[in-house]
Design a protein around this motif. Structure first.
Motif, PDB file in Angstrom:
ATOM      1  N   ASP A  45       0.673  -1.222   0.080  1.00  0.00           N
ATOM      2  CA  ASP A  45       0.089  -0.048   0.084  1.00  0.00           C
ATOM      3  C   ASP A  45       0.819   1.237   0.074  1.00  0.00           C
ATOM      4  N   GLU A  46       1.367   1.637  -1.176  1.00  0.00           N
ATOM      5  CA  GLU A  46       2.292   2.832  -1.204  1.00  0.00           C
ATOM      6  C   GLU A  46       1.684   4.081  -0.685  1.00  0.00           C
ATOM      7  N   GLN A  47       0.119   4.026  -0.542  1.00  0.00           N
ATOM      8  CA  GLN A  47      -0.343   5.403  -0.064  1.00  0.00           C
ATOM      9  C   GLN A  47      -0.633   5.477   1.426  1.00  0.00           C
ATOM     10  N   ASP A  48      -0.138   4.400   2.021  1.00  0.00           N
ATOM     11  CA  ASP A  48      -0.375   4.463   3.524  1.00  0.00           C
ATOM     12  C   ASP A  48       0.754   5.136   4.376  1.00  0.00           C
ATOM     13  N   PRO A  49       0.489   6.431   4.739  1.00  0.00           N
ATOM     14  CA  PRO A  49       1.404   7.291   5.385  1.00  0.00           C
ATOM     15  C   PRO A  49       2.128   6.379   6.817  1.00  0.00           C
ATOM     16  N   VAL A  50       1.328   5.630   7.206  1.00  0.00           N
ATOM     17  CA  VAL A  50       1.800   4.732   8.652  1.00  0.00           C
ATOM     18  C   VAL A  50       2.850   3.977   8.502  1.00  0.00           C
ATOM     19  N   SER A  51       2.749   3.283   7.083  1.00  0.00           N
ATOM     20  CA  SER A  51       3.819   2.514   6.854  1.00  0.00           C
ATOM     21  C   SER A  51       4.954   2.911   6.441  1.00  0.00           C
ATOM     22  N   HIS A  52       5.123   4.006   5.664  1.00  0.00           N
ATOM     23  CA  HIS A  52       6.266   5.145   5.551  1.00  0.00           C
ATOM     24  C   HIS A  52       6.821   5.544   6.601  1.00  0.00           C
ATOM     25  N   ASN A  53       5.914   5.972   7.819  1.00  0.00           N
ATOM     26  CA  ASN A  53       6.780   6.388   8.971  1.00  0.00           C
ATOM     27  C   ASN A  53       7.224   5.349   9.820  1.00  0.00           C
ATOM     28  N   ASN A  54       6.553   4.122   9.812  1.00  0.00           N
ATOM     29  CA  ASN A  54       7.234   2.921  10.339  1.00  0.00           C
ATOM     30  C   ASN A  54       8.383   2.668   9.891  1.00  0.00           C
ATOM     31  N   LEU A  55       8.508   2.402   8.579  1.00  0.00           N
ATOM     32  CA  LEU A  55       9.687   2.183   7.880  1.00  0.00           C
ATOM     33  C   LEU A  55      10.595   3.089   8.077  1.00  0.00           C
ATOM     34  N   GLY A  56      10.506   4.277   7.972  1.00  0.00           N
ATOM     35  CA  GLY A  56      11.543   5.222   8.434  1.00  0.00           C
ATOM     36  C   GLY A  56      12.060   5.029   9.965  1.00  0.00           C
ATOM     37  N   ASN A  57      11.073   4.728  10.779  1.00  0.00           N
ATOM     38  CA  ASN A  57      11.782   4.484  12.131  1.00  0.00           C
ATOM     39  C   ASN A  57      12.646   3.414  12.195  1.00  0.00           C
ATOM     40  N   ALA A  58      12.205   2.211  11.489  1.00  0.00           N
ATOM     41  CA  ALA A  58      13.177   0.974  11.672  1.00  0.00           C
ATOM     42  C   ALA A  58      14.673   1.493  11.002  1.00  0.00           C
ATOM     43  N   LEU A  59      14.457   1.938  10.070  1.00  0.00           N
ATOM     44  CA  LEU A  59      15.782   2.531   9.202  1.00  0.00           C
ATOM     45  C   LEU A  59      16.546   3.336   9.975  1.00  0.00           C
ATOM     46  N   ARG A  60      15.813   4.347  10.916  1.00  0.00           N
ATOM     47  CA  ARG A  60      16.745   5.104  11.686  1.00  0.00           C
ATOM     48  C   ARG A  60      17.310   4.331  12.910  1.00  0.00           C
ATOM     49  N   ALA A  61      16.524   3.523  13.460  1.00  0.00           N
ATOM     50  CA  ALA A  61      16.853   2.540  14.550  1.00  0.00           C
ATOM     51  C   ALA A  61      18.032   1.898  14.107  1.00  0.00           C
ATOM     52  N   LEU A  62      18.264   1.548  12.739  1.00  0.00           N
ATOM     53  CA  LEU A  62      19.293   0.773  12.084  1.00  0.00           C
ATOM     54  C   LEU A  62      20.390   1.745  11.784  1.00  0.00           C
ATOM     55  N   GLY A  63      20.203   2.914  12.076  1.00  0.00           N
ATOM     56  CA  GLY A  63      21.064   4.164  11.705  1.00  0.00           C
ATOM     57  C   GLY A  63      21.495   4.247  10.149  1.00  0.00           C
ATOM     58  N   ARG A  64      20.375   3.935   9.629  1.00  0.00           N
ATOM     59  CA  ARG A  64      20.524   4.249   7.962  1.00  0.00           C
ATOM     60  C   ARG A  64      19.597   5.625   7.789  1.00  0.00           C
TER      61      ARG A  64
END
Length: 540
Positions: free
Chosen positions: A102-121
């Motif tokens: 679901d490319e239009q789901d802002p929650v998924s994008h936000n959550n993906l950003g959180n995971a990447l940030r936690a990984l230092g990316r």
């Protein structure tokens, strides 16, 4: 709508209202009717996760995905579970699947950003948050997360904009308030940072990080006592919070000079003071101490049999802790800690009578501390009975020519690693430096010579100077004069500051000449020495 859908709908309503038990009952009723219902399975997993049953939630999310792997919501939920368990790479994988579905789901994008940030990316996380706020401009949490990422990437101005925008969308967003406050603290905008940290604490008193931030604001404003009081209160409420305890101890460590800790652990010094007190104190004596510090010597005097000990200290943090220490050891009825300079003591008000025994430890590594002689003279004239015993009674200062190649590099500062660093010499502490003759490389170039004798029973001039005639015992380069002292506590007890013991907190002093002096064994050398209200000094 079918019976199962009705049960799922009711379960969602209970979940939104916070009624987890009711939500779970409705969800299980739906699954009894249709065990393979993907929505009900997923919802039960959400309820299990909210109820802190992570293992059960994982099984339910996995089953829901097996039943319908094309639902972005299901992958998102399992990603949230993994993220909460700090399984960040697995969380990233689930959130990435949700974004693909679901490319239009802002929650998924936000959550993906959180995971990447936690990984230092961070560079990969930034566009995820930007996509989330583009899809939902009013998404306050995503604006806040974007701000955090930009701050970590060094883009402080845009990070501040994101935090402020998040707060404009949700004025009671404590996370954004804290993040903005932390950024303002970092950029020295203390007043606004303090207001924001205070708002966070008002909204959630358990936010220890906000208390630490507010304490740092107070410290930056010079309000050290307010900072200590704040963190002390938080520590009392959260005694197991290691971050608060560390911040409090770090703050307290700035309140008093660091030498207080090794000083009270100097066993030779302690033993000398106690031996002299045992020799001097008669039962019922009034004892006066100047500079109580930890109150250790004051309690020694009480233990030696003093009727009462009056000890003064002008530094408030030390006064408070000294009083607590005296009470802790059961001497609060016989030891009075007075929060004043000794020169401000009023006889009949602070002390009922003058003292029979006077003890002080105003000495520093160079023996003569600033205004020490004046303070001792005032005490003798105004605070002591005729014939009062004085501890220490006297001091002998010894000196020797010294070659100290390594320490010489620091006084004065000149060339370092091939660079002219002389401009940095203006920050060097003037006068003598500390040296550890038991550990620091050096060569003594003359035999010890008596430089000064101070009789603390007598008035001495505020300043004096003289010439010492010494003979070089070795050939070398005299960088300066090493000096130390014998502290004559009384006629029987002497403390030697030249002690090689690791617990010797004073160590020794070295006064470097302005220019090196080449000496040859057997050569007579004239050394000038003097003292004033601040220190002993040497010169050629």
């Amino acid at each position: 709508m079918s019976f199962v859908q009705d049960c799922v709908s009711i379960s969602r309503q209970h979940l939104m209202a916070g009624y987890l038990a009711e939500a779970e009952m409705s969800c299980r009723t739906a699954l009894q009717a249709e065990p393979e219902h993907s929505d009900a399975t997923h919802l039960l997993g959400v309820i299990a996760l909210r109820s802190n049953r992570a293992a059960e939630a994982n099984e339910l999310f996995s089953k829901a995905i097996e039943l319908d792997g094309a639902r972005a919501e299901f992958h998102n939920s399992r990603g949230v579970l993994f993220y909460g368990c700090r399984r960040f790479e697995e969380a990233r994988g689930e959130f990435a699947k949700a974004v693909l579905l679901d490319e239009q789901d802002p929650v998924s994008h936000n959550n993906l950003g959180n995971a990447l940030r936690a990984l230092g990316r961070l560079a990969e996380a930034e566009p995820c948050f930007r996509r989330a706020v583009a899809l939902r401009p009013g998404y306050a949490e995503a604006h806040n997360n974007l701000g955090n990422t930009l701050r970590e990437l060094g883009n402080l101005s845009e990070a501040e904009f994101c935090f402020r925008h998040s707060l404009a969308l949700r004025p009671k967003n404590l996370d954004a308030s804290y993040n903005l406050a932390a950024l303002l603290l970092y950029t020295d905008r203390l007043d606004e940072a303090g207001r924001l940290f205070a708002n966070v604490l008002a909204g959630d008193p358990s936010r220890a990080e906000a208390a630490i931030g507010l304490a740092q604001v107070f410290q930056g404003q010079g309000r050290i006592e307010d900072a200590v009081a704040l963190l002390t209160g938080v520590h009392n409420r959260m005694p197991d919070n290691a971050a608060v305890l560390f911040a409090l101890q770090l703050l307290r460590s700035t309140q008093v000079p660091a030498w207080h800790i090794p000083m009270i652990n100097d066993h030779e010094r302690n033993d000398a003071y106690e031996a002299a007190l045992l020799n001097a104190v008669e039962p019922g004596d009034v004892v006066l101490e100047i500079g109580t510090g930890s109150a250790l010597v004051a309690m020694m005097a009480a233990r030696a049999g003093a009727g009462h000990v009056f000890t003064c200290e002008m530094h408030k943090p030390l006064v408070d802790v000294a009083r607590e220490t005296v009470a802790l050891n059961g001497y609060d009825k016989r030891v009075t800690v007075i929060g004043k300079k000794s020169t401000d003591l009023v006889m009949g008000q602070d002390m009922p009578e003058k003292a029979d025994v006077f003890v002080s430890e105003l000495i520093n590594v160079g023996m003569l501390a600033p205004d020490m002689l004046t303070i001792l003279q005032h005490a003798r004239q105004n605070l002591l009975k005729p014939g009062a015993k004085i501890i220490p009674a006297a001091a002998t200062v010894w000196c020797s020519l010294i070659q100290a190649d390594e320490l010489r590099l620091t006084s004065p500062i000149r060339t370092i690693s091939g660079f002219d660093m002389s401009r940095f010499d203006q920050f060097r502490t003037p006068g003598y430096s500390t040296i550890d003759l038991a550990a620091d490389p050096h060569r003594m170039l003359s035999e010890p010579e008596k430089a000064w004798f101070f009789d603390f029973y007598k008035n001495m001039a505020d300043s004096e100077a003289k010439i010492l005639n010494v003979t070089a015992s070795e050939t070398g380069i005299a960088h300066g004069v090493a000096f130390w002292f014998d502290l004559h506590m009384d006629e029987k007890v002497t403390y030697h500051s030249k002690s090689a013991a690791r617990t010797n907190h004073w160590k020794q002093a070295v006064y470097f000449f302005n220019h090196d002096l080449h000496v040859v064994k057997g050569q007579p050398v004239m050394i000038g020495t003097g003292y004033d209200r601040t220190q002993i000094h040497f010169y050629i």
